[in-house]
Design a protein around this motif. Sequence first.
Motif, PDB file in Angstrom:
ATOM      1  N   LEU A 175       0.832  -1.202   0.000  1.00 19.64           N
ATOM      2  CA  LEU A 175       0.000   0.000   0.000  1.00 19.64           C
ATOM      3  C   LEU A 175       0.865   1.249   0.000  1.00 19.64           C
ATOM      4  O   LEU A 175       0.551   2.249  -0.644  1.00 19.64           O
ATOM      5  CB  LEU A 175      -0.923   0.006   1.221  1.00 19.64           C
ATOM      6  N   ASP A 216      -5.900  -7.662   2.809  1.00 24.09           N
ATOM      7  CA  ASP A 216      -6.637  -7.085   1.689  1.00 24.09           C
ATOM      8  C   ASP A 216      -6.640  -7.980   0.458  1.00 24.09           C
ATOM      9  O   ASP A 216      -7.671  -8.144  -0.199  1.00 24.09           O
ATOM     10  CB  ASP A 216      -6.020  -5.725   1.346  1.00 24.09           C
ATOM     11  N   LYS A 259      -8.024  -1.549   1.876  1.00 23.68           N
ATOM     12  CA  LYS A 259      -7.005  -0.864   1.075  1.00 23.68           C
ATOM     13  C   LYS A 259      -7.277  -1.000  -0.419  1.00 23.68           C
ATOM     14  O   LYS A 259      -6.378  -0.834  -1.242  1.00 23.68           O
ATOM     15  CB  LYS A 259      -5.620  -1.436   1.397  1.00 23.68           C
ATOM     16  N   THR A 291      -9.409   3.053   0.576  1.00 26.18           N
ATOM     17  CA  THR A 291      -8.037   2.851   0.101  1.00 26.18           C
ATOM     18  C   THR A 291      -6.950   3.263   1.087  1.00 26.18           C
ATOM     19  O   THR A 291      -5.777   3.140   0.772  1.00 26.18           O
ATOM     20  CB  THR A 291      -7.804   3.624  -1.215  1.00 26.18           C
ATOM     21  N   GLY A 351      -6.619   2.152   4.459  1.00 26.99           N
ATOM     22  CA  GLY A 351      -6.298   1.218   5.532  1.00 26.99           C
ATOM     23  C   GLY A 351      -6.784   1.688   6.889  1.00 26.99           C
ATOM     24  O   GLY A 351      -6.545   1.015   7.900  1.00 26.99           O
TER      25      GLY A 351
END
Length: 449
Positions: A207, A378, A415, A437, A439
Amino acid sequence: MESIPEPYRGNNEQLSTVIVVCFAYVTIKDRLPTILVKAMDTFRRNASCVIKHRLINASNEEQTKMEDECKLIVAKFSKLRYQMMTNKELEMFSGSFSDVQQWNNAFVALRDKQGNVTWFDSPWLFVECFMYRSFTHFFQSSLYFRCFDPFEEQKNDALISSLNTAKCMAEHLCRQRSESRDFNQLRNDFITFLALCLWGNHCDLSLSSGNKCVQDDSYVKDLHSFNSYILCNDSQALFDFVFKLKSLSKVVTIDIVVDNAGFELFSDLCFVEMLYLTEILNADSSLIRFHVKKMPWFVSDALKKDFHWLLDYLSNCENSTVLQELGNKWKSLLKDNSWIIIEEDYWTLPNDYSDMQRVDAKLYSKLEEADLIIFKGDLNYRKLTGDLMWDHRTPFITALRGFLPSPLCSLRTIKADVVVGLESESVYCDLPSNWRTTGQYALVQFASV
């Protein structure tokens, strides 16, 4: 049954009035090229050290071969980056490795369905997995760098940087030994450590495009303040289910499909240890199977060697007796096969989990042996739900599309765009536009047979 929606693609920002800029587009345009360049630079730096070390006893011919092989791998990275950024077609894999045929079967099926398989026009899940599989293909095809992990340093550093939080968690865990507790306290302990296990998923280097993620010391203390960020929370139902397992007159098997190495893996192991210390689970009549990746994956995903590295690091942690004790105990659990680490090709295929029974019936049957499967993170969530553009109110079990080998739970900090199981629009209508997106928000979702 609800009709199956389309998958997220890098070009979704042109197809939907709801999604202004799809995270798939941002990922393929910006995040993946950044990860690729960092992996390439890491390889180039480490390859120079390997070559220099081996030159001591190497002939001139071998030196030339090593240097040429290094240049060839760097050139492959550069070509892949160019193809990605210019939306070229993906190329099928070659070689005799165990997963190549399955990958190419998936590639052919996708090409038959949509025509050209290009980066922005193909399912995001497919192309993102393809990039990471390509890295391994570059190294597998080499002679001198076959086992190179371009993410190893980042994974190890991420744990070391979070060591103070790991100590806090370990000390909190070990205080459970001496406490007597009633049913309500057992439930509270379970939900607390489940939340620690959930929020450990913050440590996802893919991420952050490979940048270091550090858990600060307030992690354990401020845990309850995170509850409002869990948009769907089946923790209570999961506790009720797990609490009944030890009444079974057999060995209880729990499978954990692991996500990230380092701090998140440590939090996973602490959760299992809590089950032992509170006697929610009997250590002598239970089996924990940890499913890890077979190759470097999504930057921080755990490999078997990462699992062993973690235990070695803990058992040799000179400034923390409690971490040493846990590391040594967990090593003994592996040694006597109370814990088992399992590697399977399927976890690094492009297929989502609804394909598993067809593509890998053996793995599906193995999961059917489990009394509970816990999926972390995720990517596992995206594969459970197909990474499809479901309405957020779609029931979790509907989005599984028949994949339910055993009762299962997904622990995920959000995420990526796909989210299901929310009761109504009111759950998310007041959230910031990027809530899917960052987290910062999470899901605990449970489905039983």
